[in-house]
Enzyme design. Structure first.
Site, PDB file in Angstrom:
ATOM      1  CG  ASP A  98     -22.597 202.756  60.398  1.00  0.00           C
ATOM      2  OD1 ASP A  98     -22.951 202.124  59.374  1.00  0.00           O
ATOM      3  OD2 ASP A  98     -21.595 203.488  60.439  1.00  0.00           O
ATOM      4  CG  ASP A 200     -21.331 199.230  56.013  1.00  0.00           C
ATOM      5  OD1 ASP A 200     -20.470 200.113  56.117  1.00  0.00           O
ATOM      6  OD2 ASP A 200     -21.053 198.030  55.786  1.00  0.00           O
ATOM      7  CD  GLU A 263     -19.561 202.868  52.888  1.00  0.00           C
ATOM      8  OE1 GLU A 263     -18.333 203.021  52.959  1.00  0.00           O
ATOM      9  OE2 GLU A 263     -20.099 201.779  53.097  1.00  0.00           O
ATOM     10  CG  ASP A 325     -14.160 203.097  55.414  1.00  0.00           C
ATOM     11  OD1 ASP A 325     -13.707 202.365  56.324  1.00  0.00           O
ATOM     12  OD2 ASP A 325     -15.368 203.124  55.100  1.00  0.00           O
TER      13      ASP A 325
HETATM   14  C1  GLC Z   1     -17.991 200.197  54.886  1.00  0.00           C
HETATM   15  C2  GLC Z   1     -17.395 200.706  56.165  1.00  0.00           C
HETATM   16  C3  GLC Z   1     -16.046 200.064  56.341  1.00  0.00           C
HETATM   17  C4  GLC Z   1     -16.232 198.575  56.443  1.00  0.00           C
HETATM   18  C5  GLC Z   1     -17.017 198.040  55.245  1.00  0.00           C
HETATM   19  C6  GLC Z   1     -17.535 196.673  55.507  1.00  0.00           C
HETATM   20  O1  GLC Z   1     -17.272 200.572  53.778  1.00  0.00           O
HETATM   21  O2  GLC Z   1     -17.337 202.097  56.137  1.00  0.00           O
HETATM   22  O3  GLC Z   1     -15.380 200.564  57.454  1.00  0.00           O
HETATM   23  O4  GLC Z   1     -15.010 197.930  56.517  1.00  0.00           O
HETATM   24  O5  GLC Z   1     -18.150 198.814  54.960  1.00  0.00           O
HETATM   25  O6  GLC Z   1     -18.582 196.733  56.429  1.00  0.00           O
END
Ligand code: GLC
Ligand code: CA
Length: 528
Positions: A98, A200, A263, A325
């Site tokens: 990640d 992310d 993401e 999430d």
């Molecule tokens: C992404 C992650 C989540 C996190 C957010 C801030 O959405 O998947 O778990 O809280 O980013 O980093």
């Protein structure tokens, strides 16, 4: 079959705190993961993506990184990481890390230096602004965890921006020094061998240069998370992101075979922009629309058709039904439909990503408020947060489900004696047996991995499509409802049912589906 591993393969997401504890502190760790690689190999997945394992104050369970080049002591050491990587490699699997570029922890040395003084050399590494005329925040942008996205730093009299917790200040990606430093982080891990990164909140990286106010959201309904009160027109998905993305892709392309998975929570027509042009975006912009769409054959068919239409020529689709999430699929659609969802995920055209435990039908666990770990439950009272879908992996029927020998960091589901790897391995009709069978079939079928896809006419509440490659012609028919359905004008032989009891059955003219049943049929094999 296609050669690229990330087109052929299945990605498995590990939430490291919850996979396997090896040292008895109740939290999962790298040695724990290492000890469970045999299971992943047996399951048949190709790549493992591990959520953040870097040093972190853990305000957002590791998505608040204090050192991009280290391993958090609770997870192990860099040499544990190298050992894990070597073992993954030895099994012919890939490892994806990640990468959290949008924000760091407020404890990262960069931010400490940045907040030190207005004249600090790192001041411009983060996003600092003077207060508005009334002394309040510079604009109306909201944190994803509720409240203003700006926090006043009293000592220097300016606000800093954070799209998430105030302990997660956003980095300033308009600053070339930030970019260089972060690209070096990618190189650091690729030098160690990692096969790619899940990036992310990629669509958040660039913000409006003028920092204009976001417009109110007319669709906001009471009970929605507070962040939805405004539309993030200016705080995310800005055109300048694509310049950054092209640079990032260039860094990764210098290392053969490595990939970027972004993401991105955006409508499909915006999502596909992140493929970039001519291969200068991410390899796979995560497609979350099977999670976001209502669970009905018609809605899912719409998503599939629209997505297939929008994915640019030469680019490769992907699908997700769960992550750390989101509510778990078995909780969202129920145990019976979760089996249909499994068949859908593993037979669509595109790379599937599977969330740990979903292969067992693990469900969300109700977390008593005093045991909550997700700080969102504190910043936004009334939110259940994301702990329910992050509970420990259920391995066996022993104490703590074989996850730890002490108190687990989050409570286990009480159902673990039944819903666990050990008991489902022995049960020929379990969810785990279904996943294994689906993965097996997929691996042996060129049509399922890379074949063309065509939606076919089907009765109400049934989703049906064909996958074909060469002489192989398969049909997938999924019944989204609690009543039987019949497809007419089809003939062939069943390869698999979600009920795991009709393999080999032939049909001619009529294909009967029981309630909540999905099947994969071989159409090339004529009925008689
Ligand atoms: C992404 C992650 C989540 C996190 C957010 C801030 O959405 O998947 O778990 O809280 O980013 O980093
Ligand atoms: Ca541990």
């Amino acid at each position: 079959m296609m050669s690229e591993w990330w087109k052929r393969g299945i990605v498995y997401q590990i939430y490291p705190l919850s996979f396997q504890d090896s040292n008895g502190d109740g939290k999962g760790d790298l040695q724990g993961i290492r000890g469970r690689l045999d299971y992943l190999q047996w399951l048949g997945v190709d790549a493992v993506w591990i959520s953040p394992i870097y040093p972190s104050p853990m305000k957002d369970c590791g998505y608040d990184v204090a050192d991009y080049r280290g391993i958090a002591p609770e997870f192990g050491t860099l040499s544990d990481f190298d050992a894990l990587f070597a073992d993954v490699r030895a099994r012919g699997m890939k490892l994806i890390l990640d990468f959290v570029p949008n924000h760091s922890s407020d404890q990262h040395p960069w931010f400490r230096e940045s907040r030190d003084s207005r004249r600090s050399a790192k001041r411009d590494w983060y996003i600092w602004r003077d207060p508005a005329k009334d002394g309040g925040p510079p604009n109306n942008w909201l944190s994803n965890f509720a409240g203003s996205a700006w926090t006043l730093d009293k000592r220097t009299g300016q606000y800093y921006y954070h799209a998430f917790l105030k302990e997660q200040p956003d980095l300033n990606w308009r600053n070339p020094a930030v970019r260089t430093a972060m690209y070096d982080v990618l190189r650091f891990w690729m030098e160690r061998g990692v096969d790619g990164f899940r990036v992310d909140v990629l669509w958040h990286l660039m913000k409006d240069a003028q920092m204009r106010d976001n417009p109110p959201n007319p669709g906001y309904r009471p009970g929605d998370p507070a962040v939805r009160r405004v539309l993030d027109v200016y705080s995310a998905d800005q055109p300048e992101i694509f310049e950054v993305l092209a640079e990032m892709r260039g860094v990764v392309d210098a290392y053969p075979g490595r990939i970027l998975i972004g993401e991105i929570y955006l409508p499909l027509e915006r999502l596909v922009a992140y493929y970039g042009v001519g291969g200068n975006g991410v390899h796979l912009p995560f497609n979350f629309h099977l999670i976001l769409a209502p669970w009905s054959a018609r809605e899912i068919a719409k998503v599939i058709a629209e997505y297939e239409r929008l994915v640019p020529p030469g680019e490769w689709p992907n699908w997700v039904i769960g992550n750390h999430d989101q509510k778990r699929i078995a909780t969202r659609v129920g145990a019976a439909q979760a089996r249909v969802a499994a068949m859908l995920l593993l037979t669509l055209r595109g790379t599937p990503t599977l969330y740990y435990g979903d292969e067992l039908g693990m469900e969300d666990v109700r977390i008593p408020p005093e045991r909550a770990r997700d700080n969102w439950t504190r910043t936004e009272p009334g939110q259940v947060g994301r702990d329910p879908q992050r509970t420990p992996m259920q391995w066996d029927a022993s104490v703590n489900a074989g996850f730890t020998r002490s108190e687990p960091w989050l409570p286990l589901n009480k159902n673990f004696e039944r819903v666990c790897v050990e008991s489902q391995k022995r049960d020929a009709h379990s969810m785990l047996s279904l996943y294994r069978a689906l993965i097996d079939l997929r691996r042996s079928s060129a049509a399922l991995v890379g074949g063309a896809k065509r939606l076919v006419e089907a009765p109400d509440e049934v989703l049906a499509y064909e996958r074909a490659e060469g002489r192989e012609r398969l049909m997938v028919a999924l019944n989204f409802c609690r009543e039987p359905r019949v497809l007419r004008g089809v003939a062939g032989r069943l390869l698999l049912s979600t009920h795991l009891d009709r393999e080999g059955e032939r049909f001619d003219g009529e294909l009967r589906l029981r309630a909540d049943e999905g099947v994969i049929a071989d159409l090339a094999a004529r009925a008689s």
